[in-house]
Design an enzyme around this catalytic site. Structure first.
Site, PDB file in Angstrom:
ATOM      1  N   PRO A  22       0.820  -1.215   0.000  1.00  0.00           N
ATOM      2  CA  PRO A  22       0.000   0.000   0.000  1.00  0.00           C
ATOM      3  C   PRO A  22       0.852   1.264   0.000  1.00  0.00           C
ATOM      4  O   PRO A  22       0.493   2.254  -0.623  1.00  0.00           O
ATOM      5  CB  PRO A  22      -0.817  -0.138   1.293  1.00  0.00           C
ATOM      6  N   TYR A  23       1.988   1.240   0.701  1.00  0.00           N
ATOM      7  CA  TYR A  23       2.889   2.387   0.683  1.00  0.00           C
ATOM      8  C   TYR A  23       3.335   2.700  -0.745  1.00  0.00           C
ATOM      9  O   TYR A  23       3.241   3.848  -1.208  1.00  0.00           O
ATOM     10  CB  TYR A  23       4.113   2.109   1.556  1.00  0.00           C
ATOM     11  N   GLY A  24       3.823   1.689  -1.460  1.00  0.00           N
ATOM     12  CA  GLY A  24       4.271   1.899  -2.831  1.00  0.00           C
ATOM     13  C   GLY A  24       3.158   2.412  -3.727  1.00  0.00           C
ATOM     14  O   GLY A  24       3.376   3.244  -4.610  1.00  0.00           O
TER      15      GLY A  24
END
Length: 322
Positions: free
Chosen positions: A148-150
């Site tokens: 999700p960060y990416g």
């Protein structure tokens, strides 16, 4: 130049702020001290820059604050504020990643859209590439984030590209590869490894240790970031910023053993979701157009970070349990 640095109290942001001041530029620094790690470390990061007359600190949440006043009196915006970390981006904290990586970027772009002659430099991440592309990654490699960060960092990049194309804004995106050095966040691997090594505690490695990273020393990242902000003309708008000598985690532990002068107790745990197996940056574009040339080896950078971690332990700085 008049510059604005978002995330000025963070790991990379505080180094960029110092470098700008030392180069003779004025800096307005914005930070909201989000709770991804301790406020104490972030305040310490700002200790030296707050002594400069050309530095002004503004505590604003980018996703909610009124930014027009600051943006419209600025020549270059260095947008380094973000919600960091791959592993913590799963589950209930995802809303913070949307707020601090996507919405905050959109708010900053809206504030900047009518500012004359403004350049905006976005701090992106190698996490946008994910898995599956041939190594090393070029700026044209497929972007398939596996965390999700990416995904939120790619969304921020795409927003910047949209505003650049549709509104003719001057925007540059830098994809940083595994940055390390003094002031690194306490959840990051080298900070954890060095702290444990100095305290003679076990070190936990997620995975088998064979995963390879293109580690990049923070001073080299700072030089590339300032170059992206100051370059007169840039025919390309996305750049990989990597150290140029990928190494395995196992090798970095061997280097740490040499630095501290003793064997480390290493424990292995299962790979975490979202952790990419290998990263490697093709930096030919940054070398050609930004004059980017990494100068700090893995060994030199680890030695510098070790000295910083040692000082914190000697001073009795409390680190959060991880």
């Amino acid at each position: 130049m008049r510059t604005l640095v978002t995330g000025c109290a963070g790991f990379i942001g505080s180094h960029v702020t110092e470098a700008l001041l030392e180069a003779g530029h004025s800096v307005v620094g914005i930070d909201c001290f989000n709770d991804n790690y301790g406020r104490e470390q972030k305040l310490t990061n700002l200790k030296h820059v707050r002594e400069w007359n050309d530095f002004e600190f503004v505590p604003i949440d980018l996703s909610r604050g009124d930014l027009l006043e600051f943006v419209h009196s600025t020549d270059v915006v260095f947008h380094l504020a973000a919600e960091p970390g791959v592993r913590s981006s799963w589950g209930s904290r995802y809303s913070r990643y949307i707020q601090n990586n996507v919405l905050a970027t959109q708010q900053l772009l809206e504030a900047s859209r009518d500012a004359p002659a403004l350049r905006l430099v976005l701090a992106s991440s190698s996490s946008v590439y994910g898995e599956g592309s041939p190594a090393p990654s070029t700026e044209e490699s497929a972007t398939r984030p596996i965390s999700p960060y990416g995904q939120t960092k790619l969304s921020a990049e795409q927003l910047c590209d949209l505003y650049r194309r549709e509104l003719d804004m001057d925007i540059v995106s830098l994809r940083y590869f595994t940055v390390f050095g003094p002031r690194q966040r306490p959840d990051m691997a080298f900070h954890r490894f060095l702290r444990a090594a100095l305290r003679d505690e076990p070190i936990t490695v997620f995975g088998d240790g064979g995963q390879r990273r293109d580690f990049t020393y923070v001073a080299d990242v700072v030089a590339a970031t300032l170059a992206a902000g100051m370059a007169k003309t840039l025919p390309e708008r996305v750049f990989n910023i990597g150290g140029g000598a990928p190494a395995t985690l196992a090798h970095t532990l061997e280097v740490i053993e040499e630095l501290v002068g003793r064997r480390l107790e290493v424990q292995h745990a299962p790979r975490k979701h979202g952790d990419v197996r290998d990263t490697s940056a093709d930096t030919a574009r940054a070398r050609r157009l930004l004059g980017f040339s990494p100068r700090t080896s893995l060994e030199q950078g680890l030695w510098a970070e070790l000295a910083w971690v040692t000082e914190r332990i000697v001073k009795g700085v409390c680190e959060p349990a991880l």
